[in-house]
Motif scaffolding. Structure first.
Motif, PDB file in Angstrom:
ATOM      1  N   SER A 150     158.456  51.334  15.497  1.00 14.09           N
ATOM      2  CA  SER A 150     159.038  51.179  16.835  1.00 14.09           C
ATOM      3  C   SER A 150     158.110  51.741  17.906  1.00 14.09           C
ATOM      4  O   SER A 150     158.544  51.985  19.036  1.00 14.09           O
ATOM      5  CB  SER A 150     160.408  51.880  16.882  1.00 14.09           C
ATOM      6  OG  SER A 150     161.293  51.241  16.002  1.00 14.09           O
ATOM      7  N   SER A 198     164.607  51.997  18.411  1.00 10.62           N
ATOM      8  CA  SER A 198     164.804  52.517  17.053  1.00 10.62           C
ATOM      9  C   SER A 198     165.649  51.525  16.282  1.00 10.62           C
ATOM     10  O   SER A 198     166.795  51.261  16.668  1.00 10.62           O
ATOM     11  CB  SER A 198     165.503  53.880  17.096  1.00 10.62           C
ATOM     12  OG  SER A 198     165.786  54.317  15.789  1.00 10.62           O
ATOM     13  N   SER A 200     167.047  51.889  13.430  1.00  7.58           N
ATOM     14  CA  SER A 200     168.219  52.551  12.859  1.00  7.58           C
ATOM     15  C   SER A 200     169.035  53.292  13.916  1.00  7.58           C
ATOM     16  O   SER A 200     170.202  53.562  13.733  1.00  7.58           O
ATOM     17  CB  SER A 200     167.760  53.550  11.804  1.00  7.58           C
ATOM     18  OG  SER A 200     166.899  54.509  12.413  1.00  7.58           O
ATOM     19  N   THR A 203     166.683  57.864  13.874  1.00  9.16           N
ATOM     20  CA  THR A 203     165.438  58.582  13.600  1.00  9.16           C
ATOM     21  C   THR A 203     165.373  59.840  14.461  1.00  9.16           C
ATOM     22  O   THR A 203     165.549  59.785  15.685  1.00  9.16           O
ATOM     23  CB  THR A 203     164.238  57.655  13.883  1.00  9.16           C
ATOM     24  OG1 THR A 203     164.387  56.519  13.038  1.00  9.16           O
ATOM     25  CG2 THR A 203     162.923  58.333  13.582  1.00  9.16           C
TER      26      THR A 203
HETATM   27  O1  F6P Z   1     160.359  57.096   8.561  1.00 10.74           O
HETATM   28  C1  F6P Z   1     159.718  55.880   8.441  1.00 10.74           C
HETATM   29  C2  F6P Z   1     160.364  54.857   9.314  1.00 10.74           C
HETATM   30  O2  F6P Z   1     161.592  54.485   8.795  1.00 10.74           O
HETATM   31  C3  F6P Z   1     159.466  53.660   9.514  1.00 10.74           C
HETATM   32  O3  F6P Z   1     159.526  52.773   8.470  1.00 10.74           O
HETATM   33  C4  F6P Z   1     159.970  53.141  10.808  1.00 10.74           C
HETATM   34  O4  F6P Z   1     159.071  52.236  11.396  1.00 10.74           O
HETATM   35  C5  F6P Z   1     160.121  54.411  11.587  1.00 10.74           C
HETATM   36  O5  F6P Z   1     160.604  55.331  10.637  1.00 10.74           O
HETATM   37  C6  F6P Z   1     161.052  54.353  12.757  1.00 10.74           C
HETATM   38  O6  F6P Z   1     162.338  53.930  12.406  1.00 10.74           O
HETATM   39  P1  F6P Z   1     163.380  53.464  13.465  1.00 10.74           P
HETATM   40  O7  F6P Z   1     162.872  52.269  14.148  1.00 10.74           O
HETATM   41  O8  F6P Z   1     164.645  53.198  12.693  1.00 10.74           O
HETATM   42  O9  F6P Z   1     163.587  54.600  14.441  1.00 10.74           O
END
Ligand code: F6P
Length: 516
Positions: A150, A198, A200, A203
């Motif tokens: 991201s 993000s 998810s 993070t």
């Molecule tokens: O911790 C690794 C990771 O999951 C990567 O694969 C991903 O690109 C990064 O963290 C950021 O994740 P997100 O976009 O969910 O914040």
């Protein structure tokens, strides 16, 4: 699918590697038919593999290995949207983000086009001043908060393509408060747009940075209503973005069938559209789409990402060159090594095969590098005379975009001289001056650095990564290894704040106490 080393081609390759070890690459270059077979053209990119220690026999055996590992079948499964990310039960459809609408698999139809249209409109509104902040002033600065997939792609592309026609983009990834403090330093909240990215939306780094950015904004605007005009989010977890306080209308969705490190083609690319315009973002997608077509249609023997993957496997697994130096001779591509570190190492830094059995061969090596010519005055000494084996990718653009032609000719001359020196070396009676040579490299030539050629270049590496994963029989699309550290950080965070560190190992306990 058997492990690659169980394929007959693997033994053939081991034998050829032993034989070829005695042949200098300079000698192989005398065979013009060989050289022709090692030059391919794809989506406007020219690739020259002729400085690799490859002969027609090795090439044939590598292609046979790829076929035996059913690369063509896996490629079809990738584009068809089968759930090839087996440990997460997901399709891998970043190619659908840049496909023509009538070629998108059903899963991606509709939603992708809608999102990209919305995103393009918003980006152009910000650029033209139609979209404004809460006091009616146009946006001059964008603070982009996100990490990993991201962050790395958008920052690379903005660095490569920004032409000063849009707002300035400041990227904040690290949870180290220096990153956010520096980015916000001197910014006026009235003219600042914050983009929280993000997949998810869970993070840690991104949440902590986004919360602090929110406080920074609210302290200065004292208005939650104002916040909604200044914060947008890109996430597959639209609900969590809403809970964070971002208006539903300002959340751009992404999907679980796009891996983070393959996501710059989605709304994750918003800063690219903000910095260079929606048309440029469209061109980036078009370049990638053209490379996708090439990957699908070209025979394996003349298929650019396939050949890149095979050259890598040849170097890693047969010639003992366990690391790849990425050497862009282009200031605007200076972030390419960082981006490729995630793309290549998070994807293929794996030790078990798809079925969970241990791999029997090495998988991805270390990716590193830096822009030329700077590296020549730093780490190239080791490349020329050190004891470690490596292979290198040189990336150059035939034409410059800045008009300083003399600079550009020197830049190109140095790129070619470095790959030549690595290949040919030099003999000398003085051992301190002897350069062994025979270091394999690939040169990738862009006609010029444009959104289109950048899109093709990044798609080239994406498919290379995919091909290597198929040949190693690993899942390139998960990243379970990064979870352990995240889990361990939680109690340590509390212990640094005062909780008892008694259950820690002796070293960590000591360090916690010392830091406290
Ligand atoms: O911790 C690794 C990771 O999951 C990567 O694969 C991903 O690109 C990064 O963290 C950021 O994740 P997100 O976009 O969910 O914040």
């Amino acid at each position: 699918m058997p492990s690659p080393e169980q394929q007959p081609a693997w033994n053939t390759l081991s034998r050829i590697a032993t034989d070829l070890a005695r042949t200098p690459v300079a000698e192989l270059l005398a065979d013009e038919a060989r050289n022709r077979a090692l030059r391919v053209h794809a989506a406007g990119l020219d690739l020259d593999f002729s400085k690799q220690r490859l002969n027609p026999e090795a090439l044939d055996a590598l292609v046979a290995l790829a076929r035996a590992q059913d690369l063509e079948g896996w490629r079809a499964r990738l584009f068809a949207g089968e759930a090839i990310n087996s440990t997460e039960g997901r399709p891998v459809l970043h190619t659908a983000l840049r496909a023509r609408e009538d070629e998108r698999p059903e899963l991606a139809a509709g939603a992708v086009a809608d999102t990209l249209t919305r995103l393009g409109r918003f980006a152009d509104d910000v650029r033209s001043g139609r979209a404004r902040g809460w006091t009616g002033r146009a946006f001059t600065d964008v603070v982009h908060i996100g990490i990993g997939g991201s962050h790395l792609g958008p920052e690379l592309a903005v660095e490569a393509l920004a032409d000063g026609s849009g707002p300035r983009c400041h990227f904040v990834a690290n949870v180290d408060g220096e990153a956010l403090t520096r980015a916000l330093d001197g910014l006026n909240p009235e003219t600042t747009l914050v983009v929280v990215v993000s997949k998810s939306f869970s993070t840690l780094e991104t949440r902590v940075n986004a919360l602090s950015a929110r406080s920074w904004f609210l302290e200065r605007s004292a208005s939650l209503a104002a916040l909604s005009r200044h914060f947008v989010a890109v996430s597959a977890n639209v609900e969590a973005a809403g809970e964070f306080g971002i208006d539903a209308g300002s959340v751009y969705p992404m999907w679980d069938w796009v891996g983070g490190r393959f996501s710059l083609w989605s709304a994750v690319g918003l800063p690219i559209a903000l910095a260079a315009g929606s048309a440029a973002f469209g061109e980036l997608l078009a370049g990638a789409r053209e490379l996708d077509r090439h990957f699908l249609d070209a025979p394996l023997e003349a298929n650019a990402p396939v050949l890149m993957a095979l050259a890598g496997i040849w170097n890693f697994n047969f010639l003992g060159a366990g690391n790849l130096a990425v050497l862009p001779y282009a200031q605007r591509l200076r972030l390419l090594p960082d981006y490729l570190q995630q793309l290549e190492m998070e994807s293929n830094g794996k030790r078990v095969q798809r079925d969970g059995q241990s791999v029997g061969v090495h998988t991805m090596g270390i990716v590193w590098g830096g822009e030329g010519t700077n590296g020549q005055h730093a780490f190239h000494q080791l490349l020329h005379q050190g004891t470690r084996s490596f292979s290198a990718d040189f990336i150059v653009a035939a034409r410059a975009g800045h008009g300083l032609e003399e600079h550009h000719r020197w830049l190109l001359a140095n790129a070619l001289a470095q790959s030549q020196a690595m290949m040919a070396g030099q003999t000398s009676d003085d051992p301190h001056r002897a350069v062994p040579g025979d270091k394999p490299s690939t040169t990738i030539v862009l006609a010029s650095l444009t959104p289109h050629s950048l899109g093709a270049l990044l798609a080239l590496y994406e498919h290379k990564v995919f091909c290597q994963g198929v040949i190693w029989n690993i899942n390139s699309f998960d990243q379970w290894g990064v979870e352990l550290g995240k889990r361990l950080a939680l109690p340590i965070h509390d212990q640094l704040g005062g909780a008892s560190p008694l259950e820690q190992d002796a070293s960590t306990r000591h360090l916690i106490e010392s830091l406290r």
